[in-house]
Design a protein around this motif. Structure first.
Motif, PDB file in Angstrom:
ATOM      1  N   PRO A 148      -1.874   0.376  -7.126  1.00 29.34           N
ATOM      2  CA  PRO A 148      -1.645   1.820  -6.962  1.00 29.34           C
ATOM      3  C   PRO A 148      -2.956   2.586  -6.863  1.00 29.34           C
ATOM      4  O   PRO A 148      -3.938   2.257  -7.564  1.00 29.34           O
ATOM      5  CB  PRO A 148      -0.891   2.202  -8.239  1.00 29.34           C
ATOM      6  CG  PRO A 148      -1.322   1.194  -9.244  1.00 29.34           C
ATOM      7  CD  PRO A 148      -1.534  -0.086  -8.491  1.00 29.34           C
ATOM      8  N   PRO A 149      -3.027   3.600  -6.024  1.00 37.09           N
ATOM      9  CA  PRO A 149      -4.216   4.456  -6.006  1.00 37.09           C
ATOM     10  C   PRO A 149      -4.347   5.189  -7.333  1.00 37.09           C
ATOM     11  O   PRO A 149      -3.376   5.389  -8.055  1.00 37.09           O
ATOM     12  CB  PRO A 149      -3.943   5.421  -4.850  1.00 37.09           C
ATOM     13  CG  PRO A 149      -2.465   5.374  -4.641  1.00 37.09           C
ATOM     14  CD  PRO A 149      -2.015   4.020  -5.050  1.00 37.09           C
ATOM     15  N   GLY A 207       0.807  -1.225   0.000  1.00 37.64           N
ATOM     16  CA  GLY A 207       0.000   0.000   0.000  1.00 37.64           C
ATOM     17  C   GLY A 207       0.831   1.262   0.000  1.00 37.64           C
ATOM     18  O   GLY A 207       0.267   2.365   0.041  1.00 37.64           O
ATOM     19  N   GLU A 208       2.171   1.120  -0.036  1.00 41.10           N
ATOM     20  CA  GLU A 208       3.043   2.290  -0.053  1.00 41.10           C
ATOM     21  C   GLU A 208       3.911   2.294  -1.303  1.00 41.10           C
ATOM     22  O   GLU A 208       4.346   1.244  -1.791  1.00 41.10           O
ATOM     23  CB  GLU A 208       3.935   2.328   1.184  1.00 41.10           C
ATOM     24  CG  GLU A 208       3.182   2.580   2.475  1.00 41.10           C
ATOM     25  CD  GLU A 208       4.094   2.759   3.672  1.00 41.10           C
ATOM     26  OE1 GLU A 208       3.613   3.296   4.689  1.00 41.10           O
ATOM     27  OE2 GLU A 208       5.285   2.378   3.587  1.00 41.10           O
ATOM     28  N   ALA A 219       1.556   8.946 -12.926  1.00 43.59           N
ATOM     29  CA  ALA A 219       2.624   8.200 -13.601  1.00 43.59           C
ATOM     30  C   ALA A 219       2.450   8.246 -15.112  1.00 43.59           C
ATOM     31  O   ALA A 219       3.425   8.424 -15.860  1.00 43.59           O
ATOM     32  CB  ALA A 219       2.647   6.759 -13.108  1.00 43.59           C
ATOM     33  N   ALA A 220       1.230   8.110 -15.585  1.00 46.07           N
ATOM     34  CA  ALA A 220       0.970   8.138 -17.030  1.00 46.07           C
ATOM     35  C   ALA A 220       1.234   9.533 -17.603  1.00 46.07           C
ATOM     36  O   ALA A 220       1.806   9.670 -18.694  1.00 46.07           O
ATOM     37  CB  ALA A 220      -0.468   7.715 -17.311  1.00 46.07           C
ATOM     38  N   ILE A 221       0.838  10.563 -16.865  1.00 44.39           N
ATOM     39  CA  ILE A 221       1.055  11.941 -17.334  1.00 44.39           C
ATOM     40  C   ILE A 221       2.553  12.245 -17.376  1.00 44.39           C
ATOM     41  O   ILE A 221       3.054  12.832 -18.342  1.00 44.39           O
ATOM     42  CB  ILE A 221       0.315  12.936 -16.417  1.00 44.39           C
ATOM     43  CG1 ILE A 221      -1.198  12.736 -16.513  1.00 44.39           C
ATOM     44  CG2 ILE A 221       0.692  14.373 -16.769  1.00 44.39           C
ATOM     45  CD1 ILE A 221      -1.975  13.439 -15.413  1.00 44.39           C
ATOM     46  N   THR A 231       6.495   0.909 -11.606  1.00 46.34           N
ATOM     47  CA  THR A 231       6.727  -0.504 -11.287  1.00 46.34           C
ATOM     48  C   THR A 231       5.781  -0.944 -10.187  1.00 46.34           C
ATOM     49  O   THR A 231       5.617  -0.246  -9.183  1.00 46.34           O
ATOM     50  CB  THR A 231       8.186  -0.704 -10.815  1.00 46.34           C
ATOM     51  OG1 THR A 231       9.077  -0.334 -11.875  1.00 46.34           O
ATOM     52  CG2 THR A 231       8.430  -2.161 -10.448  1.00 46.34           C
ATOM     53  N   ILE A 232       5.144  -2.079 -10.402  1.00 42.49           N
ATOM     54  CA  ILE A 232       4.223  -2.638  -9.406  1.00 42.49           C
ATOM     55  C   ILE A 232       4.892  -3.843  -8.763  1.00 42.49           C
ATOM     56  O   ILE A 232       5.228  -4.829  -9.418  1.00 42.49           O
ATOM     57  CB  ILE A 232       2.884  -3.073 -10.040  1.00 42.49           C
ATOM     58  CG1 ILE A 232       2.276  -1.910 -10.837  1.00 42.49           C
ATOM     59  CG2 ILE A 232       1.929  -3.561  -8.952  1.00 42.49           C
ATOM     60  CD1 ILE A 232       1.943  -0.691 -10.019  1.00 42.49           C
ATOM     61  N   GLY A 233       5.132  -3.749  -7.467  1.00 43.32           N
ATOM     62  CA  GLY A 233       5.718  -4.860  -6.726  1.00 43.32           C
ATOM     63  C   GLY A 233       4.658  -5.552  -5.898  1.00 43.32           C
ATOM     64  O   GLY A 233       3.590  -4.997  -5.610  1.00 43.32           O
TER      65      GLY A 233
END
Length: 397
Positions: A274-275, A247-248, A282-284, A394-396
């Protein structure tokens, strides 16, 4: 002299010195006192962890420079610098950390004795007034020891000579980029729930020193930075012994370093889903990076690059007050930037092929943040990325 064969050749050092002395002539400097260790390295190849004590390179208006350092370090200069022994002097050990005397008392006397400042009225000596290792006590001792000259801030004269990189320097930066990519891959793979931040940093530091199979790494001018959770809303935080938590998000900024050339790199990793605000930002930012890299061209000005970025984020209601990049190359603690060109609204420097930048798009909010950065080199045709990592969040797990 036992200088490494991996450094620039004698012709390149001669060209660097000539360009500095040309700049000195334009400013009417009778001599230049170089105290920034990166500038000393650039002009001589001298490389050691000796900058915590007074040391300097005195560059006369014409002729060869002279390196002044603590006696024990002057002996080591012969292993890295191109300078012959007669151009290296060591001050006595009894001058180190004394309340009543200072090494610059001795250095000033030797400058006079060696005739490194051409005689004449109103002689001006340039000093690196914003150098992290030229102290107020050093300045006062130098001023007292050279009473018949005027000391004037050089305004980063050598740093500006360094801005356009030679082919040799670009090759070093490409190697630094390959190390940076390796280190960031290690960092992103190491961040996991339950792991301590300090343990991950230990892996990062090991990877920085190890480098790649082809090239060993060097120590960085800045330690790894990885603000986590609510701390990610603030740049330049380092690490704690706390554990990473689901969550962080964590922003990671580090550098690959090769023979003092730095390729800084930043990425963000989120543990868990990710919220929406982070995923959207991130996309912007990724789109903004694409626009910046497409705009970076010789002939453009620094403020035009910033305007291209601002056009992307402002369309989504975002703002960023801090600069989005700065010139990079050689670096020693406490900074890997060159302290010259910044990519910001009021910067009108015209960009040239051979300049290198850390394009850093950090969005720091109240209690969260996102970072994406790239080390790049300007070519005649555009921009060369020095790393090849994905620019996505990156998604962990």
């Amino acid at each position: 002299m036992q200088q490494s064969s991996l450094g620039p050749d004698a012709a390149e050092y001669a060209q660097r010195l000539a360009r500095v002395q040309e700049g000195m002539a334009e400013r009417s400097f009778a001599a230049l006192l170089v105290t920034d260790p990166a500038n000393m390295y650039y002009l001589t190849g001298y490389n050691a962890w000796s900058f915590y004590t007074p040391q300097c390179l005195v560059v006369p208006a014409s002729g060869p420079p002279v390196l002044f350092a603590r006696a024990m370090d002057a002996a080591g200069a012969g292993f890295t610098a191109w300078l012959p022994p007669e151009q290296i002097e060591g001050y006595p050990e009894e001058l180190v950390h004394r309340p009543k005397v200072h090494p610059y008392d001795w250095i000033a006397e030797r400058v006079r004795e060696r005739g490194l400042i051409e005689p004449g009225p109103d002689r001006c000596v340039g000093i690196e007034g914003d150098s992290a290792f030229f102290t107020a006590r050093g300045y006062l001792a130098l001023r007292a020891g050279l009473p018949h000259v005027r000391l004037e801030d050089s305004q980063e004269l050598v740093n500006w000579v360094r801005v356009v990189k030679s082919d040799h320097e670009l090759a070093q930066l490409r190697i630094a980029g390959s190390i940076a990519q390796q280190v960031m891959e290690v960092a992103l793979a190491a961040v996991a729930p339950g792991r301590r931040q300090c343990d991950v940093v230990a892996e990062i530091a090991a990877a920085q020193a190890r480098g790649t199979a082809e090239h060993g790494g060097d120590y960085p001018a800045l330690v790894p930075m990885l603000p986590t959770g609510k701390g990610a809303g603030t740049p330049h935080l380092t690490w704690t012994e706390e554990e990473f938590r689901v969550g962080e998000a964590t922003t990671i900024e580090l550098a690959g370093v090769y023979r003092r050339y730095h390729a800084p790199l930043a990425r963000t990793i989120m543990l868990g889903e990710p919220p929406r605000r982070l995923a959207d930002t991130a996309a912007i930012v990724r789109d903004g990076m694409a626009e910046v890299l497409a705009t970076l061209r010789p002939g453009r000005t620094a403020h035009e690059i910033h305007a291209a970025w601002n056009a992307v984020i402002s369309a989504h209601g975002l703002t960023k007050e801090s600069r989005i990049g700065y010139s990079i190359g050689l670096g020693y603690p406490p900074d890997w930037g060159e302290r010259t060109i910044s990519l910001r609204p009021d910067e009108h420097t015209v960009l040239k092929a051979g300049m290198c930048f850390h394009v850093i798009l950090g969005m720091w909010m109240d209690d969260w943040g996102y970072e994406l950065s790239e080390p790049v080199a300007l070519t005649a045709d555009g921009v060369e990325r020095l790393t090849d990592l994905t620019q996505n969040l990156t998604i962990g797990r």
